[in-house]
Enzyme design. Structure first.
Site, PDB file in Angstrom:
ATOM      1  N   PRO A  84       0.513  -0.796  -0.078  1.00  0.00           N
ATOM      2  CA  PRO A  84       0.401   0.248   0.090  1.00  0.00           C
ATOM      3  C   PRO A  84       0.595   1.487   0.128  1.00  0.00           C
ATOM      4  O   PRO A  84       1.921   1.002   0.787  1.00  0.00           O
ATOM      5  CB  PRO A  84      -0.756  -0.282   1.214  1.00  0.00           C
ATOM      6  CG  PRO A  84       0.004  -1.268   1.824  1.00  0.00           C
ATOM      7  CD  PRO A  84       0.429  -2.211   1.270  1.00  0.00           C
ATOM      8  N   SER A  91       6.603   1.126  -0.173  1.00  0.00           N
ATOM      9  CA  SER A  91       6.046   1.092  -1.928  1.00  0.00           C
ATOM     10  C   SER A  91       7.035   2.316  -1.870  1.00  0.00           C
ATOM     11  O   SER A  91       7.000   1.534  -3.175  1.00  0.00           O
ATOM     12  CB  SER A  91       4.497   1.766  -1.623  1.00  0.00           C
ATOM     13  OG  SER A  91       4.676   3.199  -1.250  1.00  0.00           O
ATOM     14  N   ASP A 135      15.972   1.749   3.181  1.00  0.00           N
ATOM     15  CA  ASP A 135      14.718   1.549   2.809  1.00  0.00           C
ATOM     16  C   ASP A 135      14.912   0.527   1.472  1.00  0.00           C
ATOM     17  O   ASP A 135      14.788  -0.379   0.991  1.00  0.00           O
ATOM     18  CB  ASP A 135      13.614   2.022   2.323  1.00  0.00           C
ATOM     19  CG  ASP A 135      12.800   2.973   3.651  1.00  0.00           C
ATOM     20  OD1 ASP A 135      13.309   2.603   4.871  1.00  0.00           O
ATOM     21  OD2 ASP A 135      12.231   3.267   3.538  1.00  0.00           O
TER      22      ASP A 135
END
Ligand code: MEV
Length: 314
Positions: A84, A91, A135
């Site tokens: 999401p 994402s 990330d």
């Protein structure tokens, strides 16, 4: 016509978000939710899901193409994401990494370290030079990653931006069940990182909070490996309180954490905050998920540490 497909997972940060931007350690793990990107040489201009590439809407894809496909023939890019968006679950990193991997695969140059570097470069330009490689490296490598300011066991690669250098490591983690609670409020990493940046620049107090978050991450690495769930839960609650002091929690995230704690060892927000998601460590995933749903969150029970990026030629 030449083409390639790549897939990359989302991530959760267990400990160290925001503090990692300032060189403190962080622990992040890959999720089983994934983003798939297919690229094919086609048409007379770059297109994303059938629409002409729009620099603002497709910032991560545009930057990956500019970094790796400058002057190359037009591409038809298709994306399909189960992660999401704006939910603190990686994402944008998954999109950057999957696009980067597909472009490298198309040129026969895909390697983990190269992919992590190029995807971080794309993310840095899309996010105007803020943030750490946590990330993008986690999403590339998969499993679990420790980010630190020194090289240690399990070293993968180091990435530098300006004065700052981050050392990425593989770490083994035991199977742990987490419940994620998506607050369904959108958080923008770029804005939250900038907000904390202003606070850190202005006050020594904020810098102390960052150091305390770093201490918690350092302790957590051992606690995770020893499966010390009680102590890990306490560390999660403390980290959440410190992140709240930094101004990145929201009333909804606080509420979801409090609800989850009735059935969990501990709970904290994950990722950049300002909306997005929280995580809870629990042996009662169903009860914990129900408590989150009852407060208006979207729960998801996950096992941590799936594979990283993968790609194939079409
Ligand atoms: C966002 O997932 C993690 C932050 O620490 C930003 C970063 O490390 O780039 C908030």
């Amino acid at each position: 016509m030449a083409g390639a497909r790549a897939s990359a997972p989302g991530k959760v940060i267990l400990f160290g978000e925001h503090a990692v931007v300032y060189g403190e350690p962080a622990v992040a793990v890959a999720l089983s939710l994934r983003t798939e990107v297919t690229v094919r040489e086609a048409g007379d201009q770059h297109r994303v899901n059938g629409q002409p590439l729009a620099p603002y809407h497709h910032a991560y894809i545009k930057d990956a193409i500019e970094n790796l496909w400058k002057g190359g023939p037009p591409l038809d890019v298709r994306t399909d994401s189960r992660v999401p968006s704006a939910s603190g679950l990686g994402s944008s990193a998954a999109l950057s990494v999957a696009t980067t991997a597909a472009l490298l695969q198309l040129q026969g140059q895909l390697g983990e370290e190269r992919c992590a570097r190029e995807a971080y470069a794309a993310e840095v330009s899309a996010q105007r030079g803020r943030g750490s490689p946590t990330d993008t490296s986690t999403v590339t490598h998969g499993h679990a990653v420790l980010v630190d300011k020194e090289k240690g066991p399990g070293f993968l690669w180091d990435i530098q931006r300006g004065e700052r250098r981050w050392y990425l490591h593989h770490i083994d983690i035991p199977p742990l069940t987490l419940v994620i609670g998506n607050s369904l409020q959108r958080g923008r990493t770029m804005d939250e990182v900038a907000k904390v940046g202003r606070f850190v620049k202005k006050t020594g107090f904020a810098r102390e909070v960052i150091r305390d978050l770093g201490k918690i991450s350092r302790q957590a690495v051992e606690l995770i490996q020893d499966r010390e769930k009680l102590a890990l839960g306490v560390a999660m609650d403390e980290a959440h309180d410190l992140l709240t002091i930094l101004g990145v929690s929201t009333p909804k995230l606080d509420d979801l954490c409090n609800a989850a704690r009735q059935h969990a060892y501990g709970a904290k927000l994950t990722g950049s905050g300002g909306g997005g998601s929280m995580i809870a460590l629990t042996d009662e995933p169903e009860a914990c998920a129900a408590a989150i749903a009852k407060r208006g969150g979207h729960p998801l029970v996950v096992q941590l540490g799936g594979p990283g990026v993968s790609a194939s030629t079409l």
